[in-house]
Design an enzyme around this catalytic site. Sequence first.
Site, PDB file in Angstrom:
ATOM      1  N   GLY A  46       0.815  -1.209   0.000  1.00 34.08           N
ATOM      2  CA  GLY A  46       0.000   0.000   0.000  1.00 34.08           C
ATOM      3  C   GLY A  46       0.849   1.260   0.000  1.00 34.08           C
ATOM      4  O   GLY A  46       0.435   2.321  -0.441  1.00 34.08           O
ATOM      5  N   ASP A 165      -0.325  -4.144  12.700  1.00 31.30           N
ATOM      6  CA  ASP A 165      -0.519  -4.788  11.400  1.00 31.30           C
ATOM      7  C   ASP A 165       0.421  -5.984  11.236  1.00 31.30           C
ATOM      8  O   ASP A 165       1.123  -6.106  10.244  1.00 31.30           O
ATOM      9  CB  ASP A 165      -0.296  -3.776  10.275  1.00 31.30           C
ATOM     10  CG  ASP A 165      -0.955  -4.208   8.969  1.00 31.30           C
ATOM     11  OD1 ASP A 165      -1.834  -5.086   9.020  1.00 31.30           O
ATOM     12  OD2 ASP A 165      -0.579  -3.687   7.911  1.00 31.30           O
TER      13      ASP A 165
END
Length: 213
Positions: A46, A165
Site C-alpha cells: 500500500g 498490522d
Amino acid sequence: SLVTGVQTCALPISHTIEAGNLTISVQVLRNVTKNFAPENELGRGGFGVVYKGELDDGTKIAVKRMEAGVLSSKALDEFQAEIAVLSKVRHRHLVSLLGYSIEGNERILVYEYMPEGALSKHLFHWKSLKLEPLSWKRRLNIALDVARGMEYLHSLAHQSFIHRDLKSSNILLGDDFRAKVSDFGLVKLAPDGEKSVVTRLAGTFGYLAPEYA
C-alpha cells in the site's frame, strides 16, 4: 531533514549511518538500485514499491520508495511513524532501518536486506515459486522469533509500542530463515502507565494486538 549537502551525497551509506545520521541522498539510492530498475523490484504494498540495492562493497539493502500518487497525509504519517519507531528500537527480531530520504516529493526508507523475503511467500506461494515447504522446526523458530520481537516492542523497549498490522507479509526471513518483524507505519506509542490503549482500529482484518482487548 532534507539532504542537500554534497558531503552526505559523497559518503558511503555505511559511513553516513555510523556517524549517527540516517539521512541518505536520493541520488545515492538511485545509483544503488540502478535508478529503481524493474528487475530490482522485491515487492509492492500500500505504501509503494520495495527495491533491492547493492552498495559498492557488495552489501545488499532494501529500498522502500513511496509512490508519488500515494503521498496523502495518512501515507506521510505512516512514513514518519516508521522512522520514529525504528530510530528508537533495535532488536535482532525487528528489521533495522538503515536510513531514509526526504527530497522534494521523494519519501524513501532503507532497510537491511532479508534474502528469503516475506513469510507469506513461503506459506502460500511456495509451490508456484518452486520453494521448499517450511519444516515444522523452521515454523516454530519463526513463531518464536516473531514473539520475541513483539514482546520487546510491546513491553520491553524503553517506550512501549504496539504493532497494529502483524501478518505473514510483514514478517521477513533471513538466509538462515530466522524471522524479523517489519512494516512499522501503523505502530502506535502506548500511553505511559496505562494498561489499555484506546485508539482507532487500524491494520489488516484478522489480526488485533492483544493489548487492544
